[in-house]
Scaffold this active site. Sequence first.
Site, PDB file in Angstrom:
ATOM      1  CB  CYS A 273      -0.921   0.006   1.218  1.00  0.00           C
ATOM      2  SG  CYS A 273      -2.071  -1.371   1.215  1.00  0.00           S
TER       3      CYS A 273
HETATM    4  N1  LIG Z   1      -2.756  -6.121   1.439  1.00  0.00           N
HETATM    5  C1  LIG Z   1      -3.232  -5.139   2.170  1.00  0.00           C
HETATM    6  O1  LIG Z   1      -2.847  -5.009   3.329  1.00  0.00           O
HETATM    7  C2  LIG Z   1      -4.264  -4.166   1.623  1.00  0.00           C
HETATM    8  C3  LIG Z   1      -4.912  -3.329   2.535  1.00  0.00           C
HETATM    9  C4  LIG Z   1      -5.870  -2.444   2.082  1.00  0.00           C
HETATM   10  C5  LIG Z   1      -6.160  -2.382   0.722  1.00  0.00           C
HETATM   11  N2  LIG Z   1      -5.503  -3.182  -0.162  1.00  0.00           N
HETATM   12  C6  LIG Z   1      -5.918  -3.073  -1.563  1.00  0.00           C
HETATM   13  O2  LIG Z   1      -6.735  -4.163  -1.908  1.00  0.00           O
HETATM   14  C7  LIG Z   1      -6.520  -4.576  -3.247  1.00  0.00           C
HETATM   15  C8  LIG Z   1      -6.115  -6.030  -3.305  1.00  0.00           C
HETATM   16  O3  LIG Z   1      -4.899  -6.191  -2.606  1.00  0.00           O
HETATM   17  P1  LIG Z   1      -4.386  -7.568  -2.061  1.00  0.00           P
HETATM   18  O4  LIG Z   1      -3.293  -7.236  -1.098  1.00  0.00           O
HETATM   19  O5  LIG Z   1      -5.512  -8.413  -1.599  1.00  0.00           O
HETATM   20  O6  LIG Z   1      -3.777  -8.192  -3.399  1.00  0.00           O
HETATM   21  P2  LIG Z   1      -3.333  -9.717  -3.656  1.00  0.00           P
HETATM   22  O7  LIG Z   1      -2.339  -9.661  -4.762  1.00  0.00           O
HETATM   23  O8  LIG Z   1      -2.990 -10.376  -2.370  1.00  0.00           O
HETATM   24  O9  LIG Z   1      -4.661 -10.416  -4.163  1.00  0.00           O
HETATM   25  C9  LIG Z   1      -5.306 -10.090  -5.330  1.00  0.00           C
HETATM   26  C10 LIG Z   1      -5.888 -11.368  -5.925  1.00  0.00           C
HETATM   27  O10 LIG Z   1      -6.649 -10.991  -7.067  1.00  0.00           O
HETATM   28  C11 LIG Z   1      -6.490 -11.998  -8.046  1.00  0.00           C
HETATM   29  N3  LIG Z   1      -6.895 -11.425  -9.310  1.00  0.00           N
HETATM   30  C12 LIG Z   1      -6.205 -10.647 -10.163  1.00  0.00           C
HETATM   31  N4  LIG Z   1      -6.972 -10.305 -11.209  1.00  0.00           N
HETATM   32  C13 LIG Z   1      -8.174 -10.890 -11.024  1.00  0.00           C
HETATM   33  C14 LIG Z   1      -9.383 -10.912 -11.750  1.00  0.00           C
HETATM   34  N5  LIG Z   1      -9.509 -10.265 -12.913  1.00  0.00           N
HETATM   35  N6  LIG Z   1     -10.408 -11.610 -11.227  1.00  0.00           N
HETATM   36  C15 LIG Z   1     -10.290 -12.274 -10.062  1.00  0.00           C
HETATM   37  N7  LIG Z   1      -9.165 -12.288  -9.330  1.00  0.00           N
HETATM   38  C16 LIG Z   1      -8.121 -11.617  -9.806  1.00  0.00           C
HETATM   39  C17 LIG Z   1      -5.034 -12.390  -7.913  1.00  0.00           C
HETATM   40  O11 LIG Z   1      -4.786 -13.669  -8.466  1.00  0.00           O
HETATM   41  C18 LIG Z   1      -4.858 -12.372  -6.398  1.00  0.00           C
HETATM   42  O12 LIG Z   1      -5.153 -13.621  -5.812  1.00  0.00           O
HETATM   43  C19 LIG Z   1      -5.472  -3.604  -3.798  1.00  0.00           C
HETATM   44  O13 LIG Z   1      -6.134  -2.533  -4.409  1.00  0.00           O
HETATM   45  C20 LIG Z   1      -4.773  -3.121  -2.553  1.00  0.00           C
HETATM   46  O14 LIG Z   1      -4.216  -1.836  -2.736  1.00  0.00           O
HETATM   47  C21 LIG Z   1      -4.571  -4.089   0.268  1.00  0.00           C
END
Ligand SMILES: NC(=O)c1ccc[n+]([C@@H]2O[C@H](COP(=O)([O-])OP(=O)(O)OC[C@H]3O[C@@H](n4cnc5c(N)ncnc54)[C@H](O)[C@@H]3O)[C@@H](O)[C@H]2O)c1
Length: 436
Positions: A273
């Site tokens: 993030c």
């Molecule tokens: N990790 C954190 O602590 C956190 C906290 C707050 C917000 N976020 C936000 O949340 C969002 C997701 O982050 P994350 O950390 O969970 O990412 P991540 O990479 O852990 O997970 C994302 C998942 O989405 C899947 N994916 C990609 N394209 C896809 C599609 N078209 N359809 C279905 N699945 C698909 C990927 O295979 C992966 O498993 C981002 O925008 C991030 O900025 C993350």
Amino acid sequence: MTQKQQLLAKIADKSALVAIFGLGYVGLPLSLRFAEVGFRVLGFDIDRGKVDALNAGRSYIGHISAAAVAGARARGFEATAEFARSREADVLIVCVPTPLDNRREPDLSYVIGTIEAIAPYLRAGQLVSLESTTYPGTTDEEFKPRIEARGLTVGRDAFLVFSPEREDPGNPKFDTRRIPKICGGVTQDCLEVGVALYGAAVDKVVPVSSARAAEMTKLLENIHRAVNIALVNELKIVADRMGIDIHEVIRAAATKPFGFVPYWPGPGFGGHCIPIDPYYLSWKARKFGVQAKFVELAGEVNRAMPGWVVGKLSEALGNRDKAVAGCRCLVLGIAYKKNVDDMRESPAVKLMELLVQLGAKVEYSDPHVPVFPKMREHLFDLKSVALSPDSIASYDVVLLATNHDAFDYVLLKQHARLIVDTRGVYTEAAPNVVKA
Ligand SMILES: NC(=O)c1ccc[n+]([C@@H]2O[C@H](COP(=O)([O-])OP(=O)(O)OC[C@H]3O[C@@H](n4cnc5c(N)ncnc54)[C@H](O)[C@@H]3O)[C@@H](O)[C@H]2O)c1
């Protein structure tokens, strides 16, 4: 009954089927929470390895147990890669990545890819919620027109909100249920449906007046951290030049009972993030003819930290008649922050690269990362080194990058020839400890 009333009724009696797109750090815990409170949950991911693991009751995220996944499976949670099944869902929550491209500009390809993949199956009576962190306007400009192109009026036939995820990986005090959830709707009716949905799964929902306000709230939270981390990193460099220990100063300032919040310096910034999200705002701000100077400056200061740390390490070796070239260096802790296994954007990896470029022989020790993972831009063929008096003493320098609780810091100090401490772990001065 209107579409809104029907959907609210399904949420109230938990007969609504909740679909979650992207089963990563955000989507997986959210899926488990909706399953825990009694909803049927269908998780979608394009990564079949994840789909198969979850359906077999396995977890691939360190702090989520297999038991939690198996428990959700027993309550009907299922993972799939068949997007046509999204037509079964009443609620569609999008939690896919929002990285930066190589020009450090927003890469919305995952978000747009997802809404386009589900658009053919959208129908009246569904709620769509975007959770991925993004710039203000994404929900209104990218999601709303694609839903309305299906002949659905948002706010009457289908409902659309932005509700950002908040997470502190590795912090056992706050789970999905206990973290208040912001929700902003494209219309008032959208908001009402969104608040009802999240209110069924989390203790507190905080409504805001629009999807844009919700998008901006998430960015403010992360920019607040990025700027304050940059500030203490800059002050660390100033204090170091003056012979002052910045950690001592921050600890002292933190005794002020009002008006001061301690932030701690380090070797840079990491995680999915803080190094990324602020640029979503600065990019969008430019479209409005405004420059977000603090955001840009914070990024500049934080990105320069690994270079400064390596300079301090080089100076410390030089004072011992050693050069970085040819030295054996053990990087301690390579996850981006303490007590987690998350390597995304970890400054430790940047440190390793800089050291290798200067000719050092680099190894690492991290109990949370037994094997150096395959990463998009970095490749080290390394395994975590076990710490023992002999192994510690065999390195010219130990670079403490991430202060996991699992390390034996007394043992390290007893046996290391030189420790470069980027986290302020060692509060007492010692001949073999240099702060950086
Ligand atoms: N990790 C954190 O602590 C956190 C906290 C707050 C917000 N976020 C936000 O949340 C969002 C997701 O982050 P994350 O950390 O969970 O990412 P991540 O990479 O852990 O997970 C994302 C998942 O989405 C899947 N994916 C990609 N394209 C896809 C599609 N078209 N359809 C279905 N699945 C698909 C990927 O295979 C992966 O498993 C981002 O925008 C991030 O900025 C993350």
